[in-house]
Every structure is written in structure tokens, then in C-alpha cells.
Design an enzyme around this catalytic site. Sequence first.
Site, PDB file in Angstrom:
ATOM      1  N   ARG A  93       0.876  -1.090  -0.159  1.00  0.00           N
ATOM      2  CA  ARG A  93      -0.155  -0.090  -0.457  1.00  0.00           C
ATOM      3  C   ARG A  93       0.731   1.167  -0.268  1.00  0.00           C
ATOM      4  NH1 ARG A  93      -4.763   1.086  -1.814  1.00  0.00           N
ATOM      5  NH2 ARG A  93      -5.556   2.567  -1.472  1.00  0.00           N
ATOM      6  N   CYS A 117      -2.576  -5.355   1.944  1.00  0.00           N
ATOM      7  CA  CYS A 117      -4.326  -5.985   2.210  1.00  0.00           C
ATOM      8  C   CYS A 117      -5.447  -5.540   1.943  1.00  0.00           C
ATOM      9  CB  CYS A 117      -4.342  -5.792   3.720  1.00  0.00           C
ATOM     10  SG  CYS A 117      -2.007  -6.398   4.586  1.00  0.00           S
ATOM     11  N   ARG A 122     -10.288   1.824  -0.562  1.00  0.00           N
ATOM     12  CA  ARG A 122      -9.262   1.619   0.032  1.00  0.00           C
ATOM     13  C   ARG A 122      -9.253   2.774  -0.631  1.00  0.00           C
ATOM     14  NH1 ARG A 122      -4.529  -2.272   3.061  1.00  0.00           N
ATOM     15  NH2 ARG A 122      -3.929   0.209   4.764  1.00  0.00           N
ATOM     16  N   PRO A 123     -10.106   3.781  -0.780  1.00  0.00           N
ATOM     17  CA  PRO A 123      -9.978   4.895  -1.597  1.00  0.00           C
ATOM     18  C   PRO A 123      -8.291   5.682  -1.278  1.00  0.00           C
ATOM     19  CG  PRO A 123     -11.418   5.347  -0.417  1.00  0.00           C
ATOM     20  CD  PRO A 123     -11.081   3.848   0.185  1.00  0.00           C
ATOM     21  N   ILE A 124      -8.332   6.841  -2.198  1.00  0.00           N
ATOM     22  CA  ILE A 124      -6.984   7.707  -1.852  1.00  0.00           C
ATOM     23  C   ILE A 124      -7.265   9.285  -2.270  1.00  0.00           C
ATOM     24  CG2 ILE A 124      -5.026   6.501  -1.825  1.00  0.00           C
ATOM     25  CD1 ILE A 124      -4.455   6.900  -4.969  1.00  0.00           C
ATOM     26  N   ASP A 125      -9.080   9.150  -2.944  1.00  0.00           N
ATOM     27  CA  ASP A 125      -8.913  10.398  -2.219  1.00  0.00           C
ATOM     28  C   ASP A 125      -8.608  11.892  -1.742  1.00  0.00           C
ATOM     29  OD1 ASP A 125     -11.195   9.225  -1.041  1.00  0.00           O
ATOM     30  OD2 ASP A 125     -11.910  11.456  -0.798  1.00  0.00           O
ATOM     31  N   GLN A 126      -8.717  11.445  -0.339  1.00  0.00           N
ATOM     32  CA  GLN A 126      -8.103  12.191   0.248  1.00  0.00           C
ATOM     33  C   GLN A 126      -6.269  13.420   0.214  1.00  0.00           C
ATOM     34  OE1 GLN A 126     -10.236  15.086   2.500  1.00  0.00           O
ATOM     35  NE2 GLN A 126     -11.326  13.293   1.308  1.00  0.00           N
ATOM     36  N   ILE A 329     -13.127   1.295  10.593  1.00  0.00           N
ATOM     37  CA  ILE A 329     -11.565   1.786  10.148  1.00  0.00           C
ATOM     38  C   ILE A 329     -11.668   1.019   8.452  1.00  0.00           C
ATOM     39  CG2 ILE A 329      -9.035   2.669   9.427  1.00  0.00           C
ATOM     40  CD1 ILE A 329      -9.922   3.966  11.517  1.00  0.00           C
TER      41      ILE A 329
END
Length: 420
Positions: A93, A117, A122-126, A329
Amino acid sequence: MEKLVINGRTPLKGEVTISGAKNAAVAILPAALLVDGICTIDNLPNISDVKIYLDILTDLGAKVTWNNEHEITLDTRNINSYNSPVEKTSKFRASYYLIGSLLGRFGHAQVGMPGGCKLGARPIDQHIKGFEALGAKVDVSQGKITATAEDLVGTSVYLDVVSVGATINVMLAAVLAEGTTVIDNVAKEPHVVDVANFLNTMGADIRGAGTDVIKVNGVKKLEGNATYSIVPDQIEAGTFMLAAVASRGNILIKNCITKHLEPIMAKVVEMGGEIDEIDGDNVRVWCNKRPKKINIKTLPYPGFPTDLQPQMGVVLSIAEGTSIINESIWESRFQYTEELNKMGAKISAQGKTAVIDGVPDLYGAPVYASDLRAGAALIIAGVCANGVTEVYNLEHIDRGYENIEQKFRNLGANIERVEE
Ligand code: EPU
């Protein structure tokens, strides 16, 4: 295929020395790309995620020199590529930190989609929101993330969710930006603070790490020429604390920062375990009786860490009474419960909640690690169970725990790695 064979029912007794933190190491290595010079990194854990990261840094043109088993010197003056291929980035990741650091240093980054994992979406927009706020253009297509910027200019970024990855990545992109960046609603995990401390040691000007707001005053260059020692792994320490309680053992955990373990120590005491904080760096944990039921909810630091939820699930599976775990989470972090049920546990998991009816004993069975922490949990279960447990999918465990079977063996566990 390798597996761990564990002959169970052993109270773990003795001492264990905690390694450097995986989640700090996998951020500090890419952070070193911001240094236009030489830096030395100590207390580096010997785990497969670190090895892959060093391979990627070498591909990009960094020179890596091993000084000893846990210390490297990195020369990042001659980076000659901004492109990290998907076959390496998809293995874990934390490859997403290459975007923040390459963008920050060179104004250009191309990184294959990160793996890691399988814990649900598991977004990465932020992360992307932060890069764009600093002035970058970000494109996600054909399995790659490409970020480019003429100039990165300091700004205010409010993170909509408390995210370790986004906090660190935006911080990395802001270190060499023009002016000041204020990142609000940030993660406060010890590894976030550690990355900020590393960057400051190398010449950055980052303030507020460990609070809700991080302020990064952009500097022209990170000179490096310094040595940094990675913080001890809070999650590895917590794994052994919970192993002590589950096995009704007595473990002296050395080289940890007890302040970082407060959320775990509070729960150990609530379950009936005993704790002796010897000083700020060592803690003894023991338990002579069956643990008591408790409820937990995973939360960002200083809440109870999601990365210890599966290990806690094992303790509660053999506790007296019915416990409830609320995982706030990750949406798919109860996969280990099916494996524990094969060992005789009585856990019903649905959505974000698991209800655990404690049973007096677990029984050995072949079980499969779905991810890193699930793997650690199954080892603890095997040590406590009657009979023989075989744990498969060790590649997940080796990503994040150094010499795990040796550390358990030193505590008296009957555990062998064998090729099947
Ligand atoms: N999130 C978003 N958008 C984003 C980023 C995150 O919605 O842009 C959400 C996630 O979906 C999640 C929450 O925010 O629900 C928190 O995610 P975070 O970004 O904090 O997680 P991460 O940075 O991807 C790191 C650790 C994980 C650990 C989490 C939470 C690394 C390399 N990984 O992941 O560690 O579970 O923080 O503490 O640092 C592990 O070590 O086993 C592990 C999975």
C-alpha cells in the site's frame, strides 16, 4: 509453499525486543527522496515491505548502502526516473508515498496503483485532493497515478477523513513547496510524527505533528547529512502484549514507547491482565487467569488501533463472557474470524460488528492468513490452542513482522516454518 506449524498451549514467557515501526519505515524511505543529499536511517525493520521499497528506490536511481542489519545510508542526489512500475508498487500500500515525495522534489510522479492488504475499499481521494490543492494535476488511469506540477504552492487543506496516508502524503508534497501549507484534521499516529521528525532532521520545517493540525513551512532544499532512528513499532509491541494475555504468559517487551501503548494497556487491564511499566521504554505484561470480556471500537490514534483488532479478537475468543468489537476503519477486517471459528471460536461477524462468545479453549487447525494482522492473530491463536495449528499465506505476515517465528520461539512457543 511455506507454513508455520505451531504446537500449542504454551504460556509465552521471557523477553522480546521490538523492531522499528513498519508503517514509519515505509513512509520514511520514500520521504528520503526529498533529500538532495545523503542520509542514514537506523532501526529499519528487516521485513519484505522495506526490501521492496529499497528495490524501488534503487530503480529510481538512489544508492543504498547497508551499514549493518538495521541501518542504511541513502544517497538520493542522482534520482533519474519518476516512474515506479506497477509490478512493484502493487505489492504494498505504502507505494503511494512515492507520489508525494517525487511530486514534491521533481514536480512529476508516475506510480503504478498501490496494492496492500485487502481490507475493503481503500480510496486515495484525500491524497489527491491535497496534491491538487497544492497546484498539481493528477490523473488516475490505466493502472497508474500521474501527478505533475509546474510549481507547488502552500495552501490550506482540510482532510474529510482522518487518514494516515493522506496526512503523510500531503506533508511530503508540501515540504519543498513555496510558502506555508496548513493541513487540518490530520492523523496523529506515532508514525505520522516520526515521518515529520525525520523530515525536520533532514532540514524541513514541519510543526504540529501529533496534533490535529500540521503546518509545513516550505524550504528550498533538504540537505540531509544526518542520521535518523525509526520509532519502535507500536503494533508489534501491542501484538506481543496481547499474546501474553491470550497465552496466560509473562513477557517483558523491550524497546517500545509505552506512551504509544496507552490505548492497548488500558484494554489489557480491563481484561484482567497486569502491567508494569518499567520505564518509558520497557513494559512487562502478564496474566494468570482467563481474561474477561470487554468491548472495543477501533479509532484513529489515540483510540484503539485497527491494526491490533484481529489480535484482540483472539484474546476475546477465549475470554469469559461475550465481547463486542466495532471496526470503524476498515470494512473487511473480520476475515480472520472465519479461521478462528475453524479452531473452535464462536464469533459472528457482520458488517462493522463482531460478537464474540468466549470459549474455554481453541483447537489446532489449518488456517489461512487473509492479511498481515490476521496472520499475527492466527499465530497467537495457534500458541494458545490445544494441538497443532498450521498457518498458511506467510507472505502477508513477512511483509510487516521481523523474524516473527524466532521472536515467538524465544518466548517458549513451539513454532517452526516448514516448506510444504
Ligand atoms: N480514506 C478515505 N480516503 C482517503 C484515504 C483514506 O476515505 O483518501 C479512509 C479509508 O478508507 C479508511 C480511513 O480513511 O476508512 C483510514 O485510512 P488511512 O488512510 O488512515 O489508512 P492507510 O494510510 O491506507 C495506514 C496503515 C494501515 C492502518 C491504517 C489505519 C500504512 C502503510 N498503512 O493505512 O496499516 O490500518 O493506516 O491506521 O501506514 C497494517 O499495518 O496492517 C495496516 C493495514
